[in-house]
Design an enzyme around this catalytic site. Structure first.
Site, mmCIF file in Angstrom:
data_model
loop_
_atom_site.group_PDB
_atom_site.id
_atom_site.type_symbol
_atom_site.label_atom_id
_atom_site.label_comp_id
_atom_site.label_asym_id
_atom_site.label_seq_id
_atom_site.Cartn_x
_atom_site.Cartn_y
_atom_site.Cartn_z
ATOM 1 N N HIS A 117 -21.570 58.115 -31.289
ATOM 2 C CA HIS A 117 -20.844 58.544 -30.087
ATOM 3 C C HIS A 117 -19.870 57.441 -29.661
ATOM 4 C CE1 HIS A 117 -22.817 62.299 -29.072
ATOM 5 N NE2 HIS A 117 -24.023 61.766 -29.018
ATOM 6 N N HIS A 150 -27.247 56.893 -33.775
ATOM 7 C CA HIS A 150 -26.752 58.091 -33.095
ATOM 8 C C HIS A 150 -25.781 57.710 -31.962
ATOM 9 C CE1 HIS A 150 -27.201 62.316 -31.617
ATOM 10 N NE2 HIS A 150 -26.910 61.742 -30.465
ATOM 11 N N GLU A 151 -26.238 56.826 -31.080
ATOM 12 C CA GLU A 151 -25.398 56.460 -29.934
ATOM 13 C C GLU A 151 -24.177 55.660 -30.387
ATOM 14 O OE1 GLU A 151 -25.912 58.024 -27.297
ATOM 15 O OE2 GLU A 151 -27.970 58.676 -27.653
ATOM 16 N N GLU A 166 -20.933 65.320 -30.609
ATOM 17 C CA GLU A 166 -22.235 65.273 -31.273
ATOM 18 C C GLU A 166 -22.068 65.186 -32.799
ATOM 19 O OE1 GLU A 166 -24.781 64.771 -29.512
ATOM 20 O OE2 GLU A 166 -26.508 65.196 -30.784
#
Ligand code: ZN
Length: 511
Positions: free
Chosen positions: A268, A264-265, A294
C-alpha cells in the site's frame, strides 16, 4: 487567476486539512495516551466538519460547472480533464446526501461499532441486531439518495470502487468460485499438509522488527518518505506527499503475522510513494479505488512475498535473523508452511486460496441485506449455511461467525468486494509485468525488485485517477478484468505444492 487554478488551490488547501486530520488519526492509533482520547475525538470531529463544509461548498459546484464546458476538457486523459471529472463526481455524490442522513450514519456507525465490540465479546448477536438493522436501513436510504444504475448495492459499491457494477463483479467472482471450490477440495483430499508448527516457534520481537524493515526497504519502501510503527490493527495512511506511515503488530510465536503484514502494508505504501508528489491532493495524484490499492498490497504480499523465487533470496536472510527457529528447517518446508491451504472460519487468518471464498460469502450476504432479500434476524443462520456449503465448516458460535468483522457495524457495505478485486487485479497486473519484464522470478532470486516497482510506478501509480479501475486494467493488461490470471496462479502454485493431477490443479484455467 483562471478557474482551474482557483479549483486546484482550494482543493490543495482541503488536502492540507485532510492530511492534518490523518496525522491526528495515525497518532491516535499508535502513540496517543489513553486519557487523551476524548480531546482527540473533539479535534478530529472539528477538522472533519471543516473538511466536509469545504467539500460541499457551492463555489466548488460553480467552478466545476464552468470548467465542464471548457475547451481544456477535450482530451479526457489530460490532467485538467482528470481533475475536473473526478472532483465533479465526488462533489455530486457529496451534495446528494442530506446532512441529516450523513450525521445519522456517523452516529450509528460509532454506536454500531461499540455494540459490535460488546456483542462479539459476549457472543451475543441479538444485542447487536437492532443497530445493524438501523444501519442497513440507513445504507438503503444512502443508496436511494445517491442513485444507481442497476441495483441499490451499486451505489454502495461505487463509494469504494468507483464505476464498478454489482453485475460485473458478480460475474467475475462467480467464475472464480466455480474453479476455486474444486481446487480447495482437491488440496484437502491430497493428504498433504504444510508444517505450520515451524511458524509458531520463537521469533524474537527485535529480530522481527529489523527483518521486516530490511525487507520493506529491499522491495523499495522509502524510509526517507515513510515510517513503520506498531499498532493493534495494522493500516497504511499518508500524511502528505512525502510521508507514508505503515504499521504492524508483532507476535513472537507467529512469524507470518507481522512479516506478511509488513509486506502488505508496504505494498500500500509503495503505491502512495509512487503517486505524483506535485499533484498531491488532486485526482491526478490520488489512488484509483480501494480495489486497485488492495491490488498493490496483495501483489507484494502474495505474488512476490509468497513466491518460491522470493524465498530463494530471502530464506538465507531469514535463517540468519532467526537461527533458533530456522537452523534445522529446509527452505522447501518453510515455503510449504507459509503457503499451507486449509479451510478456516476466520477471514483474516485465511490462506491465499480460501480467502476469496470468505469474501464471496460476505459479498452475497450484504447484497441480500441491502436489497431486502434477507433480514438481519436471519443473518446468522444464512452465514452458517454459507460457510457449511462453501468451506465445509460450521462456526461454533457467532463470535467466530457473523460477528468476526467490524465492517458492517461501521456501515462499510460494499467494501468487502474490494479485497477480492484486489487479488484479481494483482494477478492480472503481475502476469503482464512478468511478460513485459522478461521473467520476474530470476530478478526476485537476486533480490532485485526495482524493475517490478518501477513498472508499477509507471503503469499504475503515476496515472493517478486518469483511468477508472476497469479502464486501467484494460489499459495496462490489454484485457478486461478476469478470474483467469488469479486461478492460473493458484492452480500453478498449489497444484505443484500439493501434487495435484492436472485435472484438479496444475491445469491452466480455461475461459
Ligand atoms: Zn490492504
Amino acid at each position: 487567476m483562471s478557474t482551474i487554478d482557483d479549483l486546484c488551490r482550494y482543493r490543495r488547501e482541503t488536502a492540507l486539512l485532510a492530511a492534518t486530520e490523518a496525522l491526528l488519526g495515525w497518532d491516535e492509533r499508535t502513540y496517543l495516551p489513553p486519557a487523551a482520547g476524548e480531546y482527540r475525538a473533539e479535534q478530529m470531529t472539528l477538522l472533519a466538519g471543516m473538511i466536509h463544509r469545504r467539500e460541499t461548498d457551492p463555489r466548488l459546484g460553480d467552478w466545476l460547472g464552468e470548467l465542464a464546458a471548457d475547451s481544456s476538457m477535450a482530451d479526457p486523459r489530460s490532467d485538467t480533464a482528470t481533475i475536473v471529472r473526478e472532483l465533479k463526481r465526488e462533489y455530486d455524490k457529496k451534495v446528494k446526501l442530506p446532512q441529516a442522513l450523513v450525521e445519522e450514519l456517523t452516529r450509528t456507525s460509532v454506536l454500531g461499532q461499540q455494540a459490535w465490540v460488546a456483542a462479539r465479546a459476549r457472543n451475543d448477536f441479538a444485542s447487536f441486531a437492532p443497530l445493524l438493522e438501523k444501519m442497513v436501513r440507513l445504507k438503503r436510504e444512502e443508496a436511494d439518495a445517491l442513485g444507481y444504475a442497476e441495483c441499490r448495492y451499486d451505489a454502495l459499491l461505487d463509494s469504494y470502487e468507483p464505476g464498478a457494477l454489482t453485475s460485473q463483479v458478480t460475474r467475475v467472482l462467480s467464475a472464480l468460485r466455480d474453479q476455486l471450490v474444486p481446487l480447495v477440495a482437491a488440496i484437502r483430499d491430497s493428504g498433504r499438509q504444510g508444517d505450520r508448527e515451524l511458524l509458531s516457534r520463537r521469533y524474537p520481537l527485535a529480530a522481527q522488527q529489523e527483518f521486516g524493515r530490511r525487507i520493506a526497504a529491499a522491495i523499495g519502501f522509502s524510509f526517507e518518505r515513510g515510517r513503520l510503527d506498531v499498532t493493534a490493527h495494522p493500516f497504511c495512511t499518508e500524511l502528505g506527499p512525502h510521508d507514508v506511515r505503515i504499521t504492524t503488530r508483532y507476535d513472537e510465536r507467529h512469524f507470518p503475522g507481522a512479516f506478511f503484514g509488513v509486506l502488505h502494508e508496504a505494498g500500500h505504501g509503495l503505491y502512495e510513494q509512487g503517486l505524483r508528489a506535485d499533484q498531491y491532493g488532486l485526482p491526478t495524484g490520488m489512488h484509483v479505488s480501494l480495489g486497485i490499492h488492495e491490488s498493490q498490497s496483495r501483489l507484494w504480499e502474495n505474488l512476490v512475498g509468497r513466491s518460491r523465487a522470493f524465498w530463494r533470496y530471502c530464506y538465507p536472510l531469514a535463517r540468519a535473523a532467526f537461527p533458533e527457529a530456522l537452523s534445522d528447517v529446509a527452505e522447501k518446508d518453510f515455503f510449504f508452511a507459509i503457503n499451507d491451504v486449509r479451510p478456516s472460519l476466520i477471514r483474516v487468518e485465511a490462506d491465499e486460496a480460501t480467502y476469496n471464498l470468505h469474501i464471496l460469502i460476505r459479498f452475497e450476504l450484504e447484497q441480500a441485506l441491502v436489497e431486502e432479500e434477507l433480514s438481519v434476524a436471519d443473518l446468522p443462520s444464512a452465514w452458517t449455511e454459507k460457510y457449511r456449503h462453501t468451506l465445509g465448516l460450521t462456526p461454533p458460535n457467532d463470535a467466530d461467525g457473523v460477528l468476526q468483522d467490524i465492517h458492517w457495524s461501521a456501515g462499510l457495505f460494499g467494501y468487502f468486494a474490494t479485497y477480492s478485486l484486489g487479488n484479481l487485479y494483482a494477478s492480472q497486473f503481475f502476469e503482464t509485468a512478468d511478460r513485459e519484464l522478461g521473467g520476474l522470478a530470476a530478478q526476485f532470486e537476486r533480490g532485485d525488485f526495482n524493475p517490478l516497482r518501477n513498472w508499477l510506478i509507471e503503469r499504475i501509480h503515476s496515472q493517478g485517477r486518469r483511468f477508472s479501475a476497469a479502464e486501467l486494467v484494460q489499459q495496462v493488461t490489454g484485457q478486461p478484468l478476469s478470474h483467469v490470471p488469479l486461478m492460473r496462479h493458484l492452480q500453478g502454485k498449489f497444484g505443484e505444492l500439493y501434487g495435484l493431477s492436472p485435472a484438479n490443479g496444475a491445469r491452466a484455467a480455461g475461459g
